[in-house]
Scaffold this active site. Structure first.
Site, PDB file in Angstrom:
ATOM      1  N   ASP A   1       0.827  -1.206   0.000  1.00 32.54           N
ATOM      2  CA  ASP A   1       0.000   0.000   0.000  1.00 32.54           C
ATOM      3  C   ASP A   1       0.860   1.255   0.000  1.00 32.54           C
ATOM      4  OD1 ASP A   1      -2.109   1.741   0.175  1.00 32.54           O
ATOM      5  OD2 ASP A   1      -2.358   1.500   2.331  1.00 32.54           O
TER       6      ASP A   1
ATOM      7  N   ASP B   1      -1.796   6.137  -6.277  1.00 29.69           N
ATOM      8  CA  ASP B   1      -2.078   5.227  -5.171  1.00 29.69           C
ATOM      9  C   ASP B   1      -2.265   3.806  -5.679  1.00 29.69           C
ATOM     10  OD1 ASP B   1      -2.709   4.390  -2.530  1.00 29.69           O
ATOM     11  OD2 ASP B   1      -4.838   4.561  -2.969  1.00 29.69           O
TER      12      ASP B   1
END
Length: 489
Positions: free
Chosen positions: A172, A370
């Site tokens: 992440d 992201d």
């Protein structure tokens, strides 16, 4: 005069018509297109529904060569879509997609909340986990939350401890704290690997409350001078336990001593499948910062594929990469902001004020890259302009009703391939990135409905992982730039 005037008028009209036709023809001929392989995409939707994780070969339990890394040592890991962990319980592809989109929205909302807390100088130590009602179907899907803030889709095998034990960890770029489930469990969710046992590792070490790592946590408590961490996520999930240091190994390419991570004894929510999370953000506690990586890159496979991508640290950027500056937000360290000016469709620039992508001095605005958000979110005005430009160049494609957050969808049920206008990202570096058609037209069922994979937002803008699939995304941390290399996976 009575004879020549109509002739002159005809000549002028003919010349004007010819000029108009030539201009229109030139405009049409200049429209850049790319081919969407409809048949292949639909075949993948059927395969993912029937995919059985038990048919896979067991993950390789590679023992790392304990050559401890410095900031310039290159190493890599295989990178997989989450479907390799847990078989889907969804009976049709549309329900699987809706489940993904719901969790994706949760993640986006949580990223926005994280930013707003920073912008308003709210102390995270005063926060409590959100009490969210979890539904049974949320706990049965393979694309359940395992990422920070809601819905990570990709994971890799990482070794923890001495001797190293291999674990499937979600990657992440939108968070910093690393953690995994640990024995003894007060509350642990189901995971694909045995739960980490710190008593079996000679390199496990508790962190004190006075340690730099403990003081870097957003939320921590102290018990008998032992640092305890707590990380809460926007979907109501949370993880709590001891904050420790451990040796983390990367396949057979090396290992790093003393990496701070959470040893979670109480982990609840939508994390099913993975053993924990690796934070690749820009904060002090992220894996990238702790191992002093000068760069990292990844290739994301299609979510509906059982193929393998790669995560690499300290690898050189390819020479043909489309590069853009990485920007910093003075209010929050975690996110990777990128310099974007706009988009083009069919080779023609979309009329979007560049200010919509600029970061303000207050920390508002800007756009981040992201790995855990699926669908790219754009400020509503920017999205509307991009969508309208795409619609204008697809008048001959059969449109159909919208699905969930998508308002522009097409019926390709009778097609095996289709030519569509090329969508490109334009960066402040002056370079542009042409996206493959499958990175912005995605199937929402197995019968031929495809939707334009962007969505509007009134908050922060995000370049999601659907648009990153099949492209090597390289983060040059030493020089503050990001590179996008198509066909380099």
């Amino acid at each position: 005069m009575a004879v020549t005037t109509p002739f002159l008028l005809f000549t002028v009209l003919f010349s004007f018509s010819l000029l108009t036709y030539t201009t229109l023809s030139r405009s049409v001929s200049q429209t850049t297109t790319t081919v969407l392989d409809v048949s292949s995409s639909l075949q993948q939707t059927l395969q993912i529904l029937s995919f059985d994780t038990e048919t896979l070969q067991p993950f390789s339990e590679e023992i790392a060569t304990m050559s401890f890394l410095n900031s310039s040592t290159p190493f890599s890991l295989p990178l997989h879509s989450r479907e390799l962990i847990r078989k889907t319980q969804h009976e049709d592809y549309k329900s699987l997609l809706l489940s993904r989109l719901e969790r994706d929205s949760v993640r986006v909302n949580s990223l926005v909340t994280k930013l707003q807390l920073a912008l308003n100088n709210i102390d995270r130590h005063d926060l409590k986990p959100v009490d969210t009602q979890l539904r049974p179907e949320d706990l049965n899907t393979p694309i359940v939350s395992g990422a920070s803030q809601g819905s990570g889709e990709y994971f890799s095998r990482v070794g923890v401890g001495s001797p190293p034990k291999q674990f499937s960890m979600v990657l992440d770029t939108g968070s910093d704290v690393n953690w995994l489930q640990c024995k003894p469990c007060a509350a642990c969710y189901p995971q694909s690997d045995p739960i980490y046992d710190p008593t079996s590792s000679s390199s496990y070490s508790l962190l004190s409350c006075e340690s730099t790592q403990c003081k870097s946590l957003d939320v921590s408590t102290c018990r008998s001078n032992k640092c305890l961490y707590n990380v809460s996520y926007g979907d109501g999930s949370n993880t709590t336990g001891d904050f420790v240091t451990e040796t983390v190994s990367f396949g057979n390419t090396g290992a790093v001593k003393g990496v701070a991570l959470g040893c979670g004894h109480d982990n609840e929510g939508l994390f099913v499948g993975s053993a924990g999370l690796l934070g690749l953000g820009r904060g002090a506690l992220s894996l990238t910062n702790q191992i002093k990586a000068s760069s990292f890159s990844y290739c994301l496979v299609d979510k509906d594929s059982s193929g393998t991508g790669i995560l690499e640290f300290n690898s050189p950027q390819t020479g043909d990469a489309v590069t853009a500056p990485l920007l910093r937000n003075s209010k929050i360290d975690t996110f990777y902001y990128v310099g974007l000016t706009g988009f083009s469709v069919g080779g023609q620039s979309v009329q979007i004020p560049p200010s919509l992508f600029q970061m303000e001095e207050s920390g508002e605005g800007g756009i981040i890259v992201d790995s855990g958000t699926a669908i790219t979110r754009l400020q509503t005005q920017a999205y509307n302009s991009l969508r309208d430009s795409f619609r204008k160049l697809t008048p001959n494609l059969k449109s159909t009703s919208g699905v969930a957050l998508f308002d522009t969808c097409y019926d390709f049920s009778r097609m095996s391939t289709v030519k569509v206008p090329t969508v490109s990202l334009q960066f402040t570096s002056g370079k542009s990135l042409d996206l493959p058609a499958k990175n912005y037209l995605i199937p929402v069922d197995s019968t031929g409905t495809f939707c334009f994979a962007f969505a509007p937002t009134t908050s922060m803008s995000i370049i999601g992982n659907v648009q990153q699939q099949g492209i090597r995304v390289s983060y040059d941390l030493a020089n503050n730039r990001v590179g996008f290399s198509p066909n380099k996976c």
